[in-house]
Design an enzyme around this catalytic site. Structure first.
Site, PDB file in Angstrom:
ATOM      1  N   TRP A  90       3.480  12.547  -1.850  1.00  0.00           N
ATOM      2  CA  TRP A  90       2.600  11.643  -2.572  1.00  0.00           C
ATOM      3  C   TRP A  90       1.152  12.124  -2.528  1.00  0.00           C
ATOM      4  O   TRP A  90       0.229  11.416  -2.910  1.00  0.00           O
ATOM      5  CB  TRP A  90       2.758  10.250  -1.938  1.00  0.00           C
ATOM      6  CG  TRP A  90       2.023   9.117  -2.555  1.00  0.00           C
ATOM      7  CD1 TRP A  90       1.404   8.107  -1.874  1.00  0.00           C
ATOM      8  CD2 TRP A  90       1.808   8.831  -3.931  1.00  0.00           C
ATOM      9  NE1 TRP A  90       0.820   7.227  -2.757  1.00  0.00           N
ATOM     10  CE2 TRP A  90       1.054   7.646  -4.021  1.00  0.00           C
ATOM     11  CE3 TRP A  90       2.165   9.497  -5.112  1.00  0.00           C
ATOM     12  CZ2 TRP A  90       0.655   7.092  -5.238  1.00  0.00           C
ATOM     13  CZ3 TRP A  90       1.768   8.955  -6.325  1.00  0.00           C
ATOM     14  CH2 TRP A  90       1.034   7.757  -6.370  1.00  0.00           C
ATOM     15  N   GLY A  91       0.944  13.305  -1.999  1.00  0.00           N
ATOM     16  CA  GLY A  91      -0.391  13.877  -2.019  1.00  0.00           C
ATOM     17  C   GLY A  91      -1.338  13.348  -0.967  1.00  0.00           C
ATOM     18  O   GLY A  91      -2.553  13.417  -1.115  1.00  0.00           O
ATOM     19  N   LYS A  92      -0.788  12.788   0.114  1.00  0.00           N
ATOM     20  CA  LYS A  92      -1.669  12.227   1.133  1.00  0.00           C
ATOM     21  C   LYS A  92      -1.835  13.151   2.342  1.00  0.00           C
ATOM     22  O   LYS A  92      -2.879  13.207   2.942  1.00  0.00           O
ATOM     23  CB  LYS A  92      -1.115  10.884   1.623  1.00  0.00           C
ATOM     24  CG  LYS A  92      -1.095   9.785   0.565  1.00  0.00           C
ATOM     25  CD  LYS A  92      -0.332   8.576   1.088  1.00  0.00           C
ATOM     26  CE  LYS A  92      -0.130   7.516   0.010  1.00  0.00           C
ATOM     27  NZ  LYS A  92       0.808   6.463   0.462  1.00  0.00           N
ATOM     28  N   VAL A  93      -0.736  13.815   2.711  1.00  0.00           N
ATOM     29  CA  VAL A  93      -0.751  14.609   3.933  1.00  0.00           C
ATOM     30  C   VAL A  93      -0.202  15.997   3.645  1.00  0.00           C
ATOM     31  O   VAL A  93       0.858  16.148   3.053  1.00  0.00           O
ATOM     32  CB  VAL A  93       0.120  13.930   5.023  1.00  0.00           C
ATOM     33  CG1 VAL A  93       0.210  14.814   6.260  1.00  0.00           C
ATOM     34  CG2 VAL A  93      -0.422  12.571   5.387  1.00  0.00           C
TER      35      VAL A  93
END
Lengths: 337, 337, 337, 337
Positions: free
Chosen positions: C288-291
């Site tokens: 999801w592009g967070k980590v």
């Protein structure tokens, strides 16, 4: 380059709890709550078992422990007389310890395979055959009669002693040398089963070696009768836990009024709510007359973290010094019935 | 008066999956996510196993299931030929099913005891002795040689058939009648062990009955060789799961090129992260050549909830109609080796 | 006298990770499998975060941690500039840290209460009132406007600095001194809520202090925008984990093209299968592009065992030396909007 | 073609508990042990809550529930006046329910995404922007002052009522129509936070809408004061559970001597041993004066399986007939302070 790839290149070494002391960190955990506090209490109970010179220590092993890096911990426990009998799943003793001792896997490869839980999948078919065939070969040399798993594993240890183990430390070999009995109550439920099935199929219609699980239970019960004060060090649950707890009742059935297990610690991540025995609390065992509750502690933690801390603590507290081998294995051989 | 006390007074009845259909709720679960969807898929796979007339269904039981209220479910599975072989822990077969069949506990008392997980603790010492002594008595009537647990449990079923079971449904008795073999690979690890130890102690120096776990493995392997298409219905993990999965490899060791288990469903709350086999995924078994992944499903749910839904679904779908007993038990007796 | 009673009499001390090195045992764990290996990798990633001088370290706290004996660990992290911002549940910050800092509970009593998980139950009603009233009093001194929890906790720290904390180490006080912002995104969900509700009820019809959770999110997002390289050290899951992960997306919504969190470690016993966020894997956050996944590691272990080992390792590796306070708290005050 | 691919092609339908009765299977579970028995008892307690016409029912939601297929269950509960207030994580209300109601995802796609837990990862960036912008747009139309999440979600419901929801059932819309208040105590911790941050950034230096979590707590507390008899139906733990339990104490702080929650059921797979609140037992809440223990029951089961059985049971028992909307939402608006 990622941390992961760097990590995989690091030189491999089984954890050596004799080198650096973990006493300070375990004692600090004793000041905390939850699992840290439980772990500390379990460590102090194990230390207490070792200082109690009447007490026979029974180590119960379930789950993948040997190949997860704990082999040397158990070997050091045997060598330093910190354990008097072992009850284990077959996988730890045969598929992991004995298999490696035959030199079929080096430690580096083993660990690498293990990392992503693919251990079972990548073992070479040919290597598997060597293990089967070795068990088959050992079986063929034996007198065709019922054996306890303890007797059979003793033969495996003798084989390693005579042919030379290929690894630095082998539980089967060290236990053979120190006369520490190893029981696998479900011995066919591991790759030894393949060799035994092959033996029985080949001996079609003729007398065969058989593996008598009742004899296992009878032998372990006789140890309890001879050595009334006992402590359990349980890693995981399953058959080994149940089997070792039940000898108190079995001794009573044989007419001996033996005390409950005086000490009991268990390391597990099994959940108490699933109706299976692995997660059943030690309190339950207690109400059933198996385990005294004065010195009992369950630790909810995965074994690779908890075992080095608990055994390391007891090792460096050195309560085991002066303890000698109880030679239970040869004692059972002598009064063979 | 609290709900709890009212609840305890309610008349007791083992869950009867044949009465009301759970097909609508299980089908509705198939539209959802997570465990509901997994449960539905497992139910459809079990239905598919039953419709596949080549397939032999092996039921694996671990954890306290019989006394938790599932006895009638398993008895109905046997009576309706929805299962062809059972691999179980000893506790389910001896301590729970056989013990009740001897009339030592009525259902009401049993369930009440169970409610607070105190089952083991309140069984009367005298009643326990009756069970031990019955096992001891049965053992004494047998020819002194190694037995598979399957053979021994068959003798227990015969005993019940001859003396009359005291409960409405007994797995041991129904399986005896329908010639469904029951294997307990760690048979001494239950209260049968007490009777066997008593037998062996009493037969000091003379030929004895022994329980050969290698023979168990050999027998189950022969069933796989004879009936190549198989499906596993696993409740819990432990030794039964492992044992049943491994017969694929054992058949290969004996030189038979058998296919993997074609179907596999497992109901468990064991955690995949604890390094023990109970929680190992079916994918792992697959990569090792034991289980095909086309029709496999793990359901993360406690058995008392999931089993009535899954078996109830398959029962009311009636895919089992026309299925007959494979009579595997007598088939094994005939080619006795 | 039992071990338990002896244990309870032992002098109490929060775990001090600065005293004895755990580097050897953590490095040994790196050679093993399962959780031990994961724990080692998480420790090396934390050390790497500290050596990366661009990286801002965000500590996320959920679960009972402060009163479980970890307070001093977190205070030492603040004092040694091993953390730049904290996102926590209110219970850790208010009910445990601030409550103790007011001198309402001494450490001995606190720990004793905690041991059987009865912490909440035995706190004296009167003492509870003192805490409520202190929060109420602090609130009444403030300008009636919306506050971020960060601003409010800053006022609590100022109150402790002015009136004198009654305990050796207080997270709220140390963070105030080192200008480390503390966010509690669900601030009313702890005993602070009682004081705030009392304030709002008393101010009936008049301007009131309010706790603006949107402002919390906006402030933390602004920190990400200003300091693009970030690492997450998550203990437990819940709202703090989610909140800290989401600032990457929030920054994008505000038109800033910031990178994912570069490092992420999480210690948890939550199960991945329950559909809740606490157990969701870091891989999911990554997709999801967070980590970023290069340096991420989840450790399945209870915090009281894992945190002293991981933080102790990083402390004794001394990669934090030369690191200074980022003074993020006053930085946020300055650009107040 | 595998079962899996067939399965994915099946027409999608949210589980409809009003169609087929699950009363027989739930009643049968009442005769069993472990989780089945707990589930039955929880179902009877929920039925009892509904028959107790004094009782206000508060539903607490944590974990991914709406998109897992339970949306229609909750919508039916609202429509049939089986619930009077909802306390939830933001993800259920905003990311799942409201997002779908905007027509941004159809049910088929949603469920498919969900199946492999990739829900979060595959939502289109553009669709996400539409949701953010809608929240932002709604926020901009509001008077710039502190709002409770209950007020804000009411505005979202009004928006759906005026613009037309695109899905068959929306919790936000149904609750708006039936005047059932929905509280999200950590409202910024979901995608609503993105819209709110965008609003606050755009309003730089000018009066802004803020989300006052203290007001949430104050409002829910006032409901408890007005309606002393209450029951909790908790799915998962986290902030919603804690928040709803604590209003008993908050009411006391405000000088009202209210009784504990009279009924409490919780469905969870969180472990009691991890020190976090999600798994804390209802007994603990009880000892702290929050929950009466006469009618309380915890069910250890994943929600997708347990919720349709428990709510379906209560629905078909029809104890809710004659129950009307308490209109708590407009009641709170009226006595706005």
């Amino acid at each position: 380059m990622t941390v992961k790839s760097e990590f995989l290149k690091a030189p491999i070494e089984h954890v050596d709890i004799t080198r650096d002391s973990v006493v300070p960190i375990v004692e600090a955990m004793g000041q905390m709550a939850y699992s840290a506090r439980d772990l500390h209490r379990a460590a102090t109970i194990y230390d207490r078992m070792l200082r109690d010179r009447e007490c026979g220590v029974i180590l119960c092993l379930a789950g993948s422990l040997i190949s997860a890096g704990l082999k040397r911990v158990f070997a050091d426990m045997i060598r330093n007389h910190m354990v008097d009998a072992i009850v284990s799943t077959g996988a730890n003793i045969v598929d992991q310890d004995f298999f490696e001792a035959l030199g079929l896997l080096d430690d580096d490869k083993l660990r690498e395979l293990h990392i992503d839980r693919i251990y079972d999948t990548l073992i070479d078919e040919d290597e598997l055959r060597v293990c089967d065939e070795t068990i088959h070969k050992i079986t063929d040399t034996l007198d065709p009669r019922p054996y306890s798993s303890r007797e059979f594993i003793g033969e495996m240890g003798k084989y390693l002693a005579e042919t030379g183990a290929k690894t630095g430390a082998s539980i089967v070999l060290e236990a053979y040398r120190e006369e520490v009995p190893i029981f696998c109550p479900a011995f066919s439920d591991c790759s030894a089963g393949f060799g035994l099935v092959a033996h029985q199929a080949a001996r079609h219609g003729k007398p065969k070696v058989s593996l008598d699980s009742a004899k296992d239970f009878y032998e372990l019960t006789r140890l309890k009768v001879k050595n009334e004060s006992t402590g359990l060090f349980m890693i995981g649950g399953g058959v080994p836990k149940n089997f070792a707890q039940d000898i108190v009742v079995a001794a009573e059935v044989l007419g001996h009024d033996v005390p409950m297990h005086k000490y009991a610690i268990q390391i597990t991540v099994a959940d108490v709510r699933d109706g299976a025995l692995s997660g059943s609390t030690l309190k339950e065992a207690s109400s059933w007359g198996k385990v005294d509750t004065t010195y009992e502690q369950m630790v909810y933690c995965e074994a690779t973290i908890a075992v080095p801390l608990i055994v390391g603590y007891a090792y460096h507290k050195r309560g085991w010094e002066g303890r000698t081998s109880r030679k239970w294995s040869s004692s059972l051989d002598k009064d063979e019935v």
